[in-house]
Design a protein around this motif. Structure first.
Motif, short mmCIF file in Angstrom:
data_model
loop_
_atom_site.label_atom_id
_atom_site.label_comp_id
_atom_site.label_asym_id
_atom_site.label_seq_id
_atom_site.Cartn_x
_atom_site.Cartn_y
_atom_site.Cartn_z
N LYS A 121 5.39 0.92 -43.91
CA LYS A 121 6.40 0.58 -42.92
C LYS A 121 6.65 1.82 -42.04
CE LYS A 121 10.35 -0.39 -44.84
NZ LYS A 121 11.59 -0.98 -45.39
N PRO A 122 6.47 1.68 -40.72
CA PRO A 122 6.76 2.80 -39.82
C PRO A 122 8.26 3.07 -39.78
CG PRO A 122 5.59 1.04 -38.65
CD PRO A 122 5.95 0.53 -40.00
N LEU A 123 8.64 4.32 -39.82
CA LEU A 123 10.04 4.71 -39.73
C LEU A 123 10.32 5.20 -38.31
CD1 LEU A 123 10.35 6.58 -43.14
CD2 LEU A 123 11.05 4.24 -42.59
N GLY A 126 8.88 8.55 -36.94
CA GLY A 126 7.44 8.78 -36.88
C GLY A 126 6.77 8.84 -38.24
N ARG A 127 7.55 8.92 -39.30
CA ARG A 127 6.97 8.93 -40.64
C ARG A 127 6.62 7.50 -41.03
NH1 ARG A 127 11.18 11.51 -44.40
NH2 ARG A 127 12.47 10.03 -43.26
N ILE A 128 5.93 7.38 -42.15
CA ILE A 128 5.54 6.09 -42.70
C ILE A 128 6.04 6.04 -44.13
CG2 ILE A 128 3.54 4.74 -43.52
CD1 ILE A 128 3.51 4.55 -40.60
N CYS A 129 6.53 4.89 -44.56
CA CYS A 129 6.92 4.78 -45.96
C CYS A 129 6.12 3.67 -46.63
CB CYS A 129 8.42 4.57 -46.12
SG CYS A 129 8.99 2.88 -45.94
N ALA A 130 5.88 3.89 -47.91
CA ALA A 130 5.18 2.89 -48.71
C ALA A 130 6.22 2.11 -49.50
CB ALA A 130 4.20 3.58 -49.66
N THR A 131 6.08 0.80 -49.46
CA THR A 131 6.98 -0.09 -50.19
C THR A 131 6.18 -0.82 -51.25
OG1 THR A 131 6.58 -1.92 -48.66
CG2 THR A 131 8.40 -0.43 -48.12
N GLY A 136 10.27 -4.40 -48.56
CA GLY A 136 10.99 -3.81 -49.69
C GLY A 136 11.46 -2.41 -49.33
N PRO A 137 12.21 -1.80 -50.24
CA PRO A 137 12.70 -0.44 -49.98
C PRO A 137 11.56 0.58 -50.02
CG PRO A 137 13.24 -1.10 -52.22
CD PRO A 137 12.64 -2.31 -51.54
N CYS A 138 11.75 1.66 -49.32
CA CYS A 138 10.76 2.74 -49.31
C CYS A 138 10.76 3.43 -50.67
CB CYS A 138 11.11 3.77 -48.24
SG CYS A 138 10.92 3.15 -46.56
#
Length: 166
Positions: A121-123, A126-131, A136-138
């Protein structure tokens, strides 16, 4: 005409986000392989230890402040504990537990970058999080470095999940 232009802008922004997710997915895939194979060099190439140490320190202080008796002591000890944690907890064997939370065991075939990109999921920064699942939540945060490599730079999960396997 205005609706068409707004639609095209929205489509372009979606395409940029998808390209960024796929770009990050290649490095997330490499990190998962390094964790599975216990490859320290490849793991280190995909981890921003300084960022993780900083986050661990902040979280240790925050946890300590929840207990009024430990607040000041936690602030004093957190930097040393974070340094120790950065050396002992930021290891492939420790993050194997996090990978298992995602469903990746040593026996699991690691999906390719295209499949991994669906869990990213792009934040806004500019960062990216994996769910674990879409929307779902990061759990894991990745930041693109100056060398265009995405590195693990944050852990949003329960700090208790980061433990040495005995």
């Amino acid at each position: 005409m205005r609706i068409v232009i707004l639609s095209l802008i929205a489509l372009a922004l979606t395409a940029c986000a998808s390209v960024r997710k796929l770009d990050a997915a290649n490095d997330v895939h490499a990190l998962l392989i390094a964790i599975r194979d216990d490859d320290q060099a490849a793991f280190d190439a995909h981890v921003d230890r300084a960022a993780l140490k900083q986050e661990i320190e902040a979280r240790l202080v925050a946890e300590g402040r929840k207990d009024e008796r430990l607040g000041g002591l936690a602030a004093i000890l957190a930097p040393a504990l974070a340094d120790l944690a950065g050396e002992t907890l930021v290891q492939p064997s420790v993050f194997r537990g996090v990978a298992e939370y995602y469903g990746y065991t040593r026996e699991t075939k690691i999906p390719g970058p295209l499949a991994i990109s669906q869990a990213l999921k792009p934040l806004p920064d500019g960062r990216i999080c994996a769910t674990r699942k879409q929307d779902g939540p990061c759990l894991l945060i990745f930041t693109k470095g100056p060398d265009d490599r995405w590195r693990l730079s944050g852990f949003e999960g329960d700090i208790k999940e980061l433990r040495l396997k005995g």
